[in-house]
Structure formats: structure tokens, C-alpha cells
Design a protein around this motif. Sequence first.
Motif, PDB file in Angstrom:
ATOM      1  N   CYS A 123     -23.502 -29.464  -2.158  1.00  0.00           N
ATOM      2  CA  CYS A 123     -23.683 -30.928  -2.214  1.00  0.00           C
ATOM      3  C   CYS A 123     -24.524 -31.516  -0.985  1.00  0.00           C
ATOM      4  O   CYS A 123     -24.488 -30.804  -0.048  1.00  0.00           O
ATOM      5  N   ALA A 124     -24.968 -32.332  -1.294  1.00  0.00           N
ATOM      6  CA  ALA A 124     -25.851 -33.065  -0.203  1.00  0.00           C
ATOM      7  C   ALA A 124     -26.067 -34.468  -0.471  1.00  0.00           C
ATOM      8  O   ALA A 124     -25.778 -35.153  -1.327  1.00  0.00           O
ATOM      9  N   ALA A 125     -26.447 -35.353   0.911  1.00  0.00           N
ATOM     10  CA  ALA A 125     -26.454 -36.609   0.958  1.00  0.00           C
ATOM     11  C   ALA A 125     -27.631 -36.973   1.746  1.00  0.00           C
ATOM     12  O   ALA A 125     -27.993 -36.328   2.635  1.00  0.00           O
ATOM     13  N   ARG A 126     -28.178 -38.331   1.404  1.00  0.00           N
ATOM     14  CA  ARG A 126     -29.091 -38.581   2.118  1.00  0.00           C
ATOM     15  C   ARG A 126     -29.451 -40.018   2.191  1.00  0.00           C
ATOM     16  O   ARG A 126     -28.936 -40.710   1.079  1.00  0.00           O
ATOM     17  N   LYS A 127     -30.017 -40.985   3.198  1.00  0.00           N
ATOM     18  CA  LYS A 127     -30.512 -42.165   2.920  1.00  0.00           C
ATOM     19  C   LYS A 127     -31.818 -42.245   3.015  1.00  0.00           C
ATOM     20  O   LYS A 127     -32.581 -41.118   3.276  1.00  0.00           O
ATOM     21  N   ALA A 128     -32.711 -43.214   2.507  1.00  0.00           N
ATOM     22  CA  ALA A 128     -33.742 -43.554   2.399  1.00  0.00           C
ATOM     23  C   ALA A 128     -34.672 -43.009   3.586  1.00  0.00           C
ATOM     24  O   ALA A 128     -34.244 -43.538   4.908  1.00  0.00           O
ATOM     25  N   GLY A 129     -35.853 -42.162   3.610  1.00  0.00           N
ATOM     26  CA  GLY A 129     -36.612 -41.767   4.572  1.00  0.00           C
ATOM     27  C   GLY A 129     -36.074 -40.626   5.572  1.00  0.00           C
ATOM     28  O   GLY A 129     -36.676 -40.125   6.438  1.00  0.00           O
ATOM     29  N   THR A 130     -34.711 -40.083   5.239  1.00  0.00           N
ATOM     30  CA  THR A 130     -34.116 -39.113   5.777  1.00  0.00           C
ATOM     31  C   THR A 130     -34.290 -37.864   5.181  1.00  0.00           C
ATOM     32  O   THR A 130     -34.337 -37.582   3.773  1.00  0.00           O
ATOM     33  N   ALA A 131     -33.962 -36.668   5.703  1.00  0.00           N
ATOM     34  CA  ALA A 131     -33.648 -35.466   5.053  1.00  0.00           C
ATOM     35  C   ALA A 131     -32.031 -35.444   4.450  1.00  0.00           C
ATOM     36  O   ALA A 131     -31.342 -35.806   4.979  1.00  0.00           O
ATOM     37  N   LEU A 132     -32.220 -34.292   3.601  1.00  0.00           N
ATOM     38  CA  LEU A 132     -30.891 -34.244   2.975  1.00  0.00           C
ATOM     39  C   LEU A 132     -30.192 -33.475   3.994  1.00  0.00           C
ATOM     40  O   LEU A 132     -30.578 -32.583   4.543  1.00  0.00           O
ATOM     41  N   ILE A 133     -28.845 -33.744   4.038  1.00  0.00           N
ATOM     42  CA  ILE A 133     -27.788 -32.934   4.698  1.00  0.00           C
ATOM     43  C   ILE A 133     -26.819 -32.344   3.861  1.00  0.00           C
ATOM     44  O   ILE A 133     -26.340 -33.131   3.016  1.00  0.00           O
ATOM     45  N   PHE A 134     -26.585 -30.930   3.839  1.00  0.00           N
ATOM     46  CA  PHE A 134     -25.932 -30.426   2.919  1.00  0.00           C
ATOM     47  C   PHE A 134     -24.688 -29.882   3.421  1.00  0.00           C
ATOM     48  O   PHE A 134     -24.281 -29.781   4.697  1.00  0.00           O
ATOM     49  N   GLY A 135     -23.544 -29.761   2.397  1.00  0.00           N
ATOM     50  CA  GLY A 135     -22.393 -29.431   2.733  1.00  0.00           C
ATOM     51  C   GLY A 135     -22.310 -27.873   2.956  1.00  0.00           C
ATOM     52  O   GLY A 135     -23.486 -27.339   2.944  1.00  0.00           O
ATOM     53  N   LYS A 136     -21.210 -27.365   3.248  1.00  0.00           N
ATOM     54  CA  LYS A 136     -21.378 -25.775   3.755  1.00  0.00           C
ATOM     55  C   LYS A 136     -20.971 -25.084   2.324  1.00  0.00           C
ATOM     56  O   LYS A 136     -21.088 -23.734   2.544  1.00  0.00           O
ATOM     57  N   GLY A 137     -21.214 -25.635   1.318  1.00  0.00           N
ATOM     58  CA  GLY A 137     -21.242 -24.710  -0.111  1.00  0.00           C
ATOM     59  C   GLY A 137     -19.829 -24.273  -0.394  1.00  0.00           C
ATOM     60  O   GLY A 137     -18.717 -24.029   0.328  1.00  0.00           O
ATOM     61  N   THR A 138     -19.878 -24.000  -1.842  1.00  0.00           N
ATOM     62  CA  THR A 138     -18.710 -23.553  -2.381  1.00  0.00           C
ATOM     63  C   THR A 138     -18.816 -22.273  -3.190  1.00  0.00           C
ATOM     64  O   THR A 138     -20.139 -22.674  -4.172  1.00  0.00           O
ATOM     65  N   THR A 139     -18.387 -21.184  -3.102  1.00  0.00           N
ATOM     66  CA  THR A 139     -18.682 -20.056  -3.965  1.00  0.00           C
ATOM     67  C   THR A 139     -17.828 -20.008  -4.892  1.00  0.00           C
ATOM     68  O   THR A 139     -16.513 -19.854  -4.969  1.00  0.00           O
ATOM     69  N   LEU A 140     -18.329 -20.279  -6.371  1.00  0.00           N
ATOM     70  CA  LEU A 140     -17.498 -20.284  -7.493  1.00  0.00           C
ATOM     71  C   LEU A 140     -17.750 -18.984  -8.125  1.00  0.00           C
ATOM     72  O   LEU A 140     -18.734 -18.369  -8.607  1.00  0.00           O
ATOM     73  N   SER A 141     -16.661 -18.311  -8.731  1.00  0.00           N
ATOM     74  CA  SER A 141     -16.559 -17.178  -9.519  1.00  0.00           C
ATOM     75  C   SER A 141     -16.004 -17.338 -10.654  1.00  0.00           C
ATOM     76  O   SER A 141     -14.738 -18.046 -10.656  1.00  0.00           O
ATOM     77  N   VAL A 142     -16.498 -17.212 -11.717  1.00  0.00           N
ATOM     78  CA  VAL A 142     -16.022 -17.240 -13.083  1.00  0.00           C
ATOM     79  C   VAL A 142     -16.016 -16.046 -13.695  1.00  0.00           C
ATOM     80  O   VAL A 142     -16.685 -15.057 -13.879  1.00  0.00           O
ATOM     81  N   SER A 143     -14.608 -15.424 -13.822  1.00  0.00           N
ATOM     82  CA  SER A 143     -14.369 -14.322 -14.551  1.00  0.00           C
ATOM     83  C   SER A 143     -13.842 -14.210 -16.082  1.00  0.00           C
ATOM     84  O   SER A 143     -13.426 -15.268 -16.449  1.00  0.00           O
TER      85      SER A 143
END
Lengths: 116, 111
Positions: free
Chosen positions: B90-110
Motif C-alpha cells: 500500500c502507499a499514500a501521498r499528498k499533492a506534489g509529493t512522492a508515494l510513501i510505501f508500507g512494508k509489504g504483505t506477502t500473500l500465499s494462496v494455496s
Amino acid sequence: EAGVTQFPSHSVIEKGQTVTLRCDPISGHDNLYWYRRVMGKEIKFLLHFVKESKQDESGMPNNRFLAERTGGTYSTLKVQPAELEDSGVYFCASSQAAAVPGRGYTFGSGTRLTVV
Amino acid sequence: GENVEQHPSTLSVQEGDSAVIKCTYSDSASNYFPWYKQELGKRPQLIIDIRSNVGEKKDQRIAVTLNKTAKHFSLHITETQPEDSAVYFCAARKAGTALIFGKGTTLSVSS
């Protein structure tokens, strides 16, 4: 349209050497961003260019990293001298002047840098 | 500056189940919230995004919800398939700035 192009795709260098990464954004994209992903962790922001100007370089880890964007076109990220902790995947992304819903950033394929 | 927290860091589901990934952001001025999927060895790809003037958006099996008051947004994947296995950011930003990302979720579908 052509995507964001990065090269090299892989680079293995020795500690203390210099490496230069290059990013060619999508034509017409004023915004260019550098990010780094280390050891499979978060995508960490490094730097944001608007055309040739550095809009935000708060994510640059130290003065061993130097980014340029000549004429507002392609960008280079130089690491000099490289340290072991600089290893990771360096991503470049570009976007239009304003974030367009459904478009967001377009990422390049990344440069995997390994410092040994 | 903006700070984005993402949970869980790993998520394992059975094929056909639903998966939910949650993020919180710190800057109330942020107004754009994309989600990216990164498959092994590939580039992050935008899968869905939402702006702050919208509470929910859906695209086939994927939906995103946003609670501006609580500064939460979530990704919902229904009827998961093995090809949904990847790292999601996921990521978030306000106008004129760069996206800041979350640390990620590793999804495994078996299957």
C-alpha cells in the motif's frame, strides 16, 4: 507507449567501487522517483525529481549517493564508494504532472545491485 | 513526513478464500492511496487506487476501502487464486509529493 527503462538490470561490484544506475522515464513524465528495496523489505523512497529539479531528496541515505536528471529527461543514480549495505534492488518510477487515477506510477524493472 | 504502516506482513489463505490487507497513514493531508502487486523478480504493478473523496472502489475481485477519519485503508481480494500470490504494497501521498510505501504483505494462496 514505451515503459520506464532501467539499466543495468544487474550489477555486482566490490566494496569501494563506483556504480551508476540509469533510468529513462516515460516520455512526457515530469516526475521521476528513485526507490530502493533492500533484502525483500519495504520499498523505501530515495528521491523525487520534477523535470530537472530535485523536489525531495530526504530519502537519500548519505552523501555517497548522487542523483542527477540532465535536461529533465533520463536520470542517473551514482553510488560512490559503494558499501555492503547498499545492496538491494533500485527502482525508478515516473508519473505525469498530477497523479492520474488508475495510472499512478509506472515502475521500471529495477537494477539489482550486489556489493561484495 | 508521511508514515505508512501495513499489516499483516505475511498472509496465507486457501484458494477461494478472501484476503484482507490493512494500512494506516499518518498525514491527514494525504489524498491518494494506490496498491501495488509485486511478483517475484518483477516490477511493482498498480492494481487499484483510490482518492480521498471516495470511500470504496471495486474492480472485479479486488476492492479498496478508505476511512479518512481513522486514516485507514484496506485491500480486499475475494475468491483468491494461486496467481494472486505475490507481495502487495500500500502507499499514500499528498499533492506534489512522492508515494510513501508500507512494508509489504506477502500473500500465499494455496490450492
